[in-house]
Scaffold this active site. Structure first.
Site, mmCIF file in Angstrom:
data_model
loop_
_atom_site.group_PDB
_atom_site.id
_atom_site.type_symbol
_atom_site.label_atom_id
_atom_site.label_comp_id
_atom_site.label_asym_id
_atom_site.label_seq_id
_atom_site.Cartn_x
_atom_site.Cartn_y
_atom_site.Cartn_z
ATOM 1 N N SER A 92 -4.014 -2.012 15.280
ATOM 2 C CA SER A 92 -4.474 -3.401 15.266
ATOM 3 C C SER A 92 -4.764 -3.914 13.868
ATOM 4 C CB SER A 92 -5.729 -3.537 16.128
ATOM 5 O OG SER A 92 -6.811 -2.869 15.498
ATOM 6 N N ALA A 95 -0.004 -5.811 11.015
ATOM 7 C CA ALA A 95 1.295 -5.732 11.705
ATOM 8 C C ALA A 95 1.090 -5.757 13.215
ATOM 9 C CB ALA A 95 2.033 -4.453 11.292
ATOM 10 N N LYS A 115 -7.075 2.737 17.549
ATOM 11 C CA LYS A 115 -7.849 3.978 17.434
ATOM 12 C C LYS A 115 -9.312 3.714 17.098
ATOM 13 C CE LYS A 115 -6.519 6.873 14.121
ATOM 14 N NZ LYS A 115 -5.647 7.928 13.574
ATOM 15 N N ALA A 126 -7.190 -4.464 2.104
ATOM 16 C CA ALA A 126 -6.256 -4.931 1.065
ATOM 17 C C ALA A 126 -6.944 -6.002 0.240
ATOM 18 C CB ALA A 126 -4.993 -5.485 1.716
ATOM 19 N N GLY A 128 -5.924 -7.356 -3.407
ATOM 20 C CA GLY A 128 -5.335 -8.231 -4.416
ATOM 21 C C GLY A 128 -4.563 -9.430 -3.926
ATOM 22 N N ARG A 360 3.751 0.278 -10.295
ATOM 23 C CA ARG A 360 2.636 1.206 -10.106
ATOM 24 C C ARG A 360 2.982 2.661 -10.375
ATOM 25 N NH1 ARG A 360 0.003 -1.316 -4.606
ATOM 26 N NH2 ARG A 360 -1.090 -2.998 -5.663
ATOM 27 N N GLU A 454 3.359 -0.472 7.604
ATOM 28 C CA GLU A 454 3.479 0.670 6.689
ATOM 29 C C GLU A 454 4.219 1.853 7.302
ATOM 30 O OE1 GLU A 454 -0.195 1.634 4.790
ATOM 31 O OE2 GLU A 454 0.618 3.414 3.795
ATOM 32 N N LEU A 470 1.292 -6.841 2.390
ATOM 33 C CA LEU A 470 0.750 -7.871 3.290
ATOM 34 C C LEU A 470 1.869 -8.789 3.781
ATOM 35 C CD1 LEU A 470 -2.761 -8.879 1.828
ATOM 36 C CD2 LEU A 470 -2.200 -7.224 3.613
HETATM 37 O O1 MEZ Z 1 -0.498 -4.556 -2.275
HETATM 38 C C1 MEZ Z 1 -1.438 -3.828 -2.596
HETATM 39 O O2 MEZ Z 1 -1.419 -2.606 -2.463
HETATM 40 C C2 MEZ Z 1 -2.626 -4.441 -3.251
HETATM 41 C C3 MEZ Z 1 -2.656 -5.907 -3.268
HETATM 42 C C4 MEZ Z 1 -3.549 -3.666 -3.798
HETATM 43 C C5 MEZ Z 1 -4.505 -4.087 -4.821
HETATM 44 O O3 MEZ Z 1 -4.474 -3.519 -5.905
HETATM 45 O O4 MEZ Z 1 -5.312 -4.983 -4.588
#
Ligand code: MEZ
Length: 546
Positions: A92, A95, A115, A126, A128, A360, A454, A470
């Site tokens: 949940s 996605a 779960k 999340a 960023g 990254r 994911e 996202l």
């Molecule tokens: O997309 C991500 O993994 C993300 C936005 C992570 C972050 O550093 O905030």
């Protein structure tokens, strides 16, 4: 690992707003990855011995659970009640919720099982932002090229094209659901331009955010929409421990395990969407993680056992800026948003050693190199890291910390003032780049089985860019819901069982693999909520390995 510069010494030498020399990078990107990134090290993978990917390389710890036995036997299901629905969705996060909404909008009856509790997921953590090519100097083509390049050209081009084309519409849909986004400074309260930031590895500013808790804001609206939908039923604290199959080997539902009373329910459905997220809590290669407690690869294990093909099981993302100090917050994320806004990375000698907005995998490998070559900063209990220079960012942009609520909160929990003391950071296991092979409708090679988010592979190749997760969960979550709903009524008369498990056990035995290793594990050993009761909420979790 050689000893680094002691933390107290590095901190005493650190001065806010000092000019930072930048070291010439002496290694090509590919060579840096080969020498220092955990995915590329010699012996990083083994060959799978059973299943649809037999012979393919797979990370060690993951191979162990993919080739594990089922948790349940036929006898466990005797007398278990059966529920019928059109679509069952497992997970949940973003996605799962997006899939539930689109399946329900297509007229399907949906059971959403989760779960933990509705919304407890990596999505809610999340920070960023989300990528979408809405800038006046941006195009889907540029977003597509950046994504392919960032992923070392290993992504499925068709899936990437679909995702980037969906971007602007996904943002429109989120706004219609009530989600807030940051606007450019000086914008009118209503109708201003959305603020765009540049993520690492991108050629244009393309990140939309809400402060540094974008996922939390996204899940706020998705949770509300799901909870209020008359055709969606939500079951909390109900992990799925096995899929159900029919005589053709198609997916025909799932076995749900009620954590609170240890009972099972069989859910019969012509379509199952797995949206169980990633594997961070498996702590691959001994790394701490930014992931929530449920990220144990459940969906990968279940899909693989039923015959689904996987891809890129040797590619994982280590986010460059996980906390390396203090111990109780090991691996917790400091968002890339800080580097997007200009925060720099400094080694123990006060030297910048990488372009912070490189992809990254490159930045993480550079941090590992600094530490392995004695230029890192040694903290307590053998952990090492480099400084993320937030104090200078704040000094040069007074008030900028107000945009970073999560970061300030994290600093408080670490006992530091982020305007004065830099964070000590080291790569943290963040994301599973590969996963279950899907087509453009999120269908797998097993009829009736769909995957989104994911857990699915192909969208990010060998390395994901910030903010594409996202977008992925909403673009593909919505597609999965619509395609699964179109199977309504299929295979209703068929016998449903866990016969595929018996076939799987034969394969394991023939390959000489042990039958006493069982998966999915559901929770990491150090936090076994099956024994201990209630897990904490996803946004309250510490990130290390206990
Ligand atoms: O997309 C991500 O993994 C993300 C936005 C992570 C972050 O550093 O905030």
């Amino acid at each position: 690992m050689p000893d680094g510069i002691p933390y107290a010494e590095a901190l005493a030498r650190y001065r806010i707003d000092e000019p930072r020399p930048q070291r010439e990078d002496d290694l090509e990107r590919q060579e840096l990855l080969r020498r220092y990134h955990p995915d590329y090290r010699e012996g990083a993978t083994v060959s799978l011995a059973v299943g649809a990917n037999r012979g393919d390389p797979c990370q060690h710890e993951l191979a162990r659970v993919l080739q594990a036995n089922a948790r349940i036997e036929e006898v466990d299901l005797a007398g278990a009640p059966t529920v019928d629905t059109d679509v069952v969705i497992v997970g949940s996060g973003g996605a799962g919720c997006a899939a539930a909404l689109s399946a329900a909008e297509s007229g399907a009856r949906v059971v959403l099982v989760t779960k933990l509790r509705l919304g407890d997921s990596n999505t809610v953590m999340a920070e960023g932002g989300i990528q979408a090519c809405i800038g006046s100097d941006d195009t889907p083509q540029l977003h597509y090229e950046d994504t392919l390049r960032g992923g070392h050209f290993r992504a499925d081009r068709k899936l990437v094209a679909q995702m980037v084309m969906d971007g602007p519409d996904v943002i429109r849909w989120l706004i219609q659901q009530g989600m807030q986004f940051d606007q450019e400074p000086g914008s009118q309260l209503m109708g201003g331009n959305l603020l765009l930031k540049r993520p690492g590895g991108a050629s244009r500013p393309r990140i939309l955010s809400f402060k540094d808790y974008t996922g939390l804001e996204m899940m706020r609206v998705l949770r509300m929409a799901v909870s209020n939908h008359p055709r969606i039923e939500v079951w909390n604290r109900t992990p799925v421990v096995e899929l159900l199959s029919n005589d053709q080997g198609d997916c025909a539902g799932c076995v749900v395990y009620w954590l609170q009373n240890r009972a099972y329910t069989l859910v019969h459905a012509p379509a199952v969407i797995l949206a169980t997220g990633g594997i961070g809590r498996m702590h691959l290669n001994g790394f701490p993680t930014s992931n929530h407690f449920g990220a144990m690869g459940d969906g990968l294990v279940l899909a693989y056992r039923l015959g689904a093909k996987l891809r890129d099981m040797d590619a994982f993302q280590y986010h460059p800026t996980g906390l390396a100090r203090p111990q109780h917050k090991l691996g917790a994320l400091v968002s890339e948003a800080a580097r997007s806004m200009g925060a720099q990375l400094l080694n123990g000698r006060g030297v910048r050693f990488v372009d912070e907005l490189n992809p990254r995998d490159h930045v993480s490998a550079a941090i590992i190199r600094e530490c392995e070559e004695g230029r890192g900063i040694a903290a307590d209990k053998g952990t090492e890291g480099v400084f993320l220079d937030i104090p200078t960012l704040e000094r040069q942009n007074p008030g900028i910390l107000q945009q970073f609520g999560s970061l300030v909160n994290l600093a408080e929990r670490c006992g530091i003032d982020p305007s004065q003391t830099p964070f000590l950071v080291y790569p943290t296991l963040h994301y599973q780049n590969g996963g279950v092979r899907i087509d453009g409708d999120c269908a797998t090679n097993v009829p009736g089985l769909y995957c989104a988010g994911e857990l699915s592979g192909g969208i990010h190749g060998a390395n994901r860019l910030m903010g594409n997760a996202l977008l992925d969960i909403l673009s593909f979550g919505r597609r999965a819901g619509a395609s699964a709903a179109s199977r309504r009524g299929a295979g209703r008369q068929q016998r449903v069982s866990i016969d595929h498990v018996h076939q799987w056990q034969r394969e394991l035995t023939l390959a000489g693999l042990p039958l006493d290793v069982k998966a999915p594990a559901l929770f990491p050993d150090y936090a076994n909520f099956e024994r201990q009761g209630e897990p904490p909420a996803a946004d309250e979790q510490s990130s290390g390995q206990g």
